[in-house]
Write a protein that holds these residues in place. Structure first.
Motif, mmCIF file in Angstrom:
data_model
loop_
_atom_site.group_PDB
_atom_site.id
_atom_site.type_symbol
_atom_site.label_atom_id
_atom_site.label_comp_id
_atom_site.label_asym_id
_atom_site.label_seq_id
_atom_site.Cartn_x
_atom_site.Cartn_y
_atom_site.Cartn_z
ATOM 1 N N UNK A 75 -0.935 -4.363 3.598
ATOM 2 C CA UNK A 75 0.042 -4.584 4.742
ATOM 3 C C UNK A 75 -0.265 -2.633 4.875
ATOM 4 N N UNK A 76 -1.197 -2.925 6.908
ATOM 5 C CA UNK A 76 -1.645 -1.806 7.252
ATOM 6 C C UNK A 76 -0.973 -0.986 8.612
ATOM 7 N N UNK A 77 0.695 -1.461 8.308
ATOM 8 C CA UNK A 77 1.336 -1.339 9.696
ATOM 9 C C UNK A 77 1.772 0.243 10.048
ATOM 10 N N UNK A 78 2.380 0.561 8.505
ATOM 11 C CA UNK A 78 3.380 1.692 9.116
ATOM 12 C C UNK A 78 3.407 2.668 9.466
ATOM 13 N N UNK A 79 3.514 3.763 10.069
ATOM 14 C CA UNK A 79 2.965 4.330 10.677
ATOM 15 C C UNK A 79 3.770 5.996 10.109
ATOM 16 N N UNK A 80 4.703 5.664 9.042
ATOM 17 C CA UNK A 80 5.535 6.677 8.647
ATOM 18 C C UNK A 80 6.066 6.563 9.500
ATOM 19 N N UNK A 81 7.016 6.023 10.421
ATOM 20 C CA UNK A 81 8.206 6.534 11.340
ATOM 21 C C UNK A 81 9.582 4.830 11.180
ATOM 22 N N UNK A 127 0.761 -0.845 0.435
ATOM 23 C CA UNK A 127 0.126 -0.010 0.166
ATOM 24 C C UNK A 127 0.517 0.909 0.296
ATOM 25 N N UNK A 128 2.194 0.918 -0.163
ATOM 26 C CA UNK A 128 3.063 2.593 -0.370
ATOM 27 C C UNK A 128 2.982 3.105 -2.019
ATOM 28 N N UNK A 129 2.314 2.334 -2.718
ATOM 29 C CA UNK A 129 2.356 3.514 -4.491
ATOM 30 C C UNK A 129 1.347 2.940 -4.595
ATOM 31 N N UNK A 130 0.588 4.171 -5.326
ATOM 32 C CA UNK A 130 -0.912 3.782 -5.773
ATOM 33 C C UNK A 130 -1.002 2.980 -6.775
ATOM 34 N N UNK A 131 0.363 2.686 -7.501
ATOM 35 C CA UNK A 131 -0.009 1.549 -8.778
ATOM 36 C C UNK A 131 0.329 -0.052 -7.507
ATOM 37 N N UNK A 132 0.513 -0.622 -6.751
ATOM 38 C CA UNK A 132 0.224 -1.886 -5.873
ATOM 39 C C UNK A 132 -0.977 -2.341 -5.935
ATOM 40 N N UNK A 133 -1.880 -1.703 -5.797
ATOM 41 C CA UNK A 133 -3.391 -2.708 -6.015
ATOM 42 C C UNK A 133 -3.479 -3.232 -7.171
ATOM 43 N N UNK A 134 -3.523 -2.981 -8.276
ATOM 44 C CA UNK A 134 -3.265 -2.985 -9.529
ATOM 45 C C UNK A 134 -2.413 -4.324 -9.789
ATOM 46 N N UNK A 135 -0.547 -4.237 -9.268
ATOM 47 C CA UNK A 135 -0.337 -5.127 -9.811
ATOM 48 C C UNK A 135 0.194 -6.111 -8.867
ATOM 49 N N UNK A 136 -1.069 -6.333 -7.519
ATOM 50 C CA UNK A 136 -1.769 -7.502 -6.931
ATOM 51 C C UNK A 136 -2.463 -8.059 -7.753
ATOM 52 N N UNK A 152 6.893 -6.600 -13.393
ATOM 53 C CA UNK A 152 6.312 -5.494 -12.838
ATOM 54 C C UNK A 152 7.349 -5.375 -12.831
ATOM 55 N N UNK A 153 8.240 -4.140 -12.838
ATOM 56 C CA UNK A 153 9.605 -3.783 -12.484
ATOM 57 C C UNK A 153 8.794 -1.886 -11.295
ATOM 58 N N UNK A 154 9.630 -2.197 -10.128
ATOM 59 C CA UNK A 154 9.561 -1.853 -9.133
ATOM 60 C C UNK A 154 10.280 -0.552 -8.836
#
Length: 417
Positions: free
Chosen positions: A88-94, A60-69, A185-187
């Protein structure tokens, strides 16, 4: 099947267990490595009557991630392989993003595997990934274990992680996919210079003139892995001679410890800490050296959730009280990831550390011959503020403390930490 595909499949199969489990997971991100792994394993699975299951992590870190999955799910569907996307929904940005994402990835994958009765998951790490890992660890002045790189197989959270492509280069996998007419897909993060792995990747590209390649570094890692296994066996044999297990603690006879080579002393200390405090990142080299000195010279210190207590000719490694002071569990549940206490049904009973409040209530604890501070962190049964039992302090009252089912025996754990 082309000769190239056959060679890749043979190399991959040689690195897998002789008998594959009937249900095998595959982690597929959509990148070239994991897509190639999916296709190669599909061929093997059909031959050996193995059911494959695909898991894709969407960070969930890039807009394209859902389409890639979704693209992975479509590829898997065409091959008749069940696929599931794990979010994954666990990162708080730190903190360190790559490290947290890696830990989350393994947690999500192993939880998914256990939920679906899948004992092993194949991962798409390649010889290039192995070489990059070694270069990064060289920068941290790693020893034999660090420079042996990623293992072909290891247990994580009760699931076996398999890396059968550590001897195969990234380019050969892409050549294989191109001949199949299969895209990947190239990340974009694979070109982001702020990540150490990408810096290592670019550094590796410049080492060819010295004969240093991904495959040569992968072979170095294999050679060092063999050396690591030999050192682990020596450490185990040494532990049987100079270390004894007392409940959940390890007692070292200091005179025997002093006679060991320094490398074996260090490995024994790291192994003891891992067994008592749980597998995780081992303490840093300087901290391990400090603990080795403390054992040899009869000092006391705390390290990575463990307490080292020296007494005459012995050194005790036990759990540090502060690490478990607030840890609770119900009877029959796992406490501190290693103990299960069972006994008479008692309403309101819970497992907590014996602690300063409990030890005075244990008659005759001094007769055990163990350091007082070692007993404080042992599991006990409480009802409110009333101590009901402390099995490891010889105050059982019908209660028994046993190791959790997945907890390894101490000496055998030295071969796997």
């Amino acid at each position: 099947m082309t000769d190239q595909a056959e060679a890749l499949r043979s190399e991959l199969r040689a690195r897998l267990p002789e008998q594959l489990p009937p249900r095998l997971g595959v982690a597929v991100s959509g990148g070239g490595d994991s897509v190639a792994l999916m296709h190669l394993l599909h061929d093997i699975a059909q031959t050996e009557q193995v059911d494959l299951f695909i898991a894709t992590i969407d960070h969930g870190l890039r807009p394209e991630s859902k389409a890639e999955a979704t693209a992975v799910a479509e590829q898997a569907a065409l091959m008749g392989i069940p696929q599931e996307t794990l979010l994954w929904q666990g990162w708080d940005g730190t903190g360190n993003l790559q490290d947290q994402a890696r830990q989350a990835r393994y947690r999500l994958l192993t939880d998914w595997a256990k939920l679906n009765r899948i004992p092993a998951i194949a991962l798409g790490h390649t010889a290039d990934d192995q070489a990059e890992t070694i270069l990064m660890r060289l920068g941290r002045a790693a020893g034999v274990s660090g420079l042996s790189g990623m293992p072909y197989a290891r247990d994580h959270n009760g699931v076996t992680l398999l890396r059968p492509m550590l001897g195969i280069t990234r380019q050969s996998l892409r050549n294989y996919l191109s001949r199949l007419g299969q895209g990947w897909i190239e990340d974009p993060s694979n070109h982001d210079q702020k990540f150490d792995r990408i810096k290592a990747r670019e550094a590796l590209a410049g080492l060819g003139a010295l004969g240093i390649s991904a495959q040569s570094l992968a072979r170095v890692a294999e050679n060092l892995a063999q050396a690591r296994e030999a050192l682990a066996l020596y450490t185990q044999e040494s532990a049987r001679k100079c270390a004894t297990v007392d409940g959940g603690d390890v007692c070292i006879h200091r005179n025997g410890f002093r006679l060991l080579p320094l490398e074996i002393q260090r490995r024994l200390v790291v192994g003891i800490i891992a067994w008592i405090a749980g597998q995780g990142y081992p303490p840093r080299g300087a901290a391990v050296d400090q603990a080795v000195t403390a054992v040899a010279e009869g000092q006391t210190l705390t390290l990575a959730g463990c307490l080292l207590i020296s007494r005459r000719d012995k050194a005790w490694f036990c759990r540090e009280l502060n690490a478990v002071a607030t840890t609770t569990a119900a009877p029959q549940e796992v406490w501190d990831k290693r103990w299960v206490l069972s006994g008479p049904q008692t309403a309101g009973a819970e497992v907590r550390a014996l602690g300063e409040a409990g030890l005075p209530q244990v008659p005759g604890w001094r007769a055990l011959g163990k350091p007082r501070r070692a007993l404080l962190s042992s599991p006990a049964i409480w009802s409110g503020e009333n101590l009901l039992a402390a099995p490891l302090a010889d105050y059982s009252n019908g209660w028994v403390a046993e190791f959790a089912p997945q907890r390894p025996e101490f000496y055998s754990s030295l071969l796997s930490h």
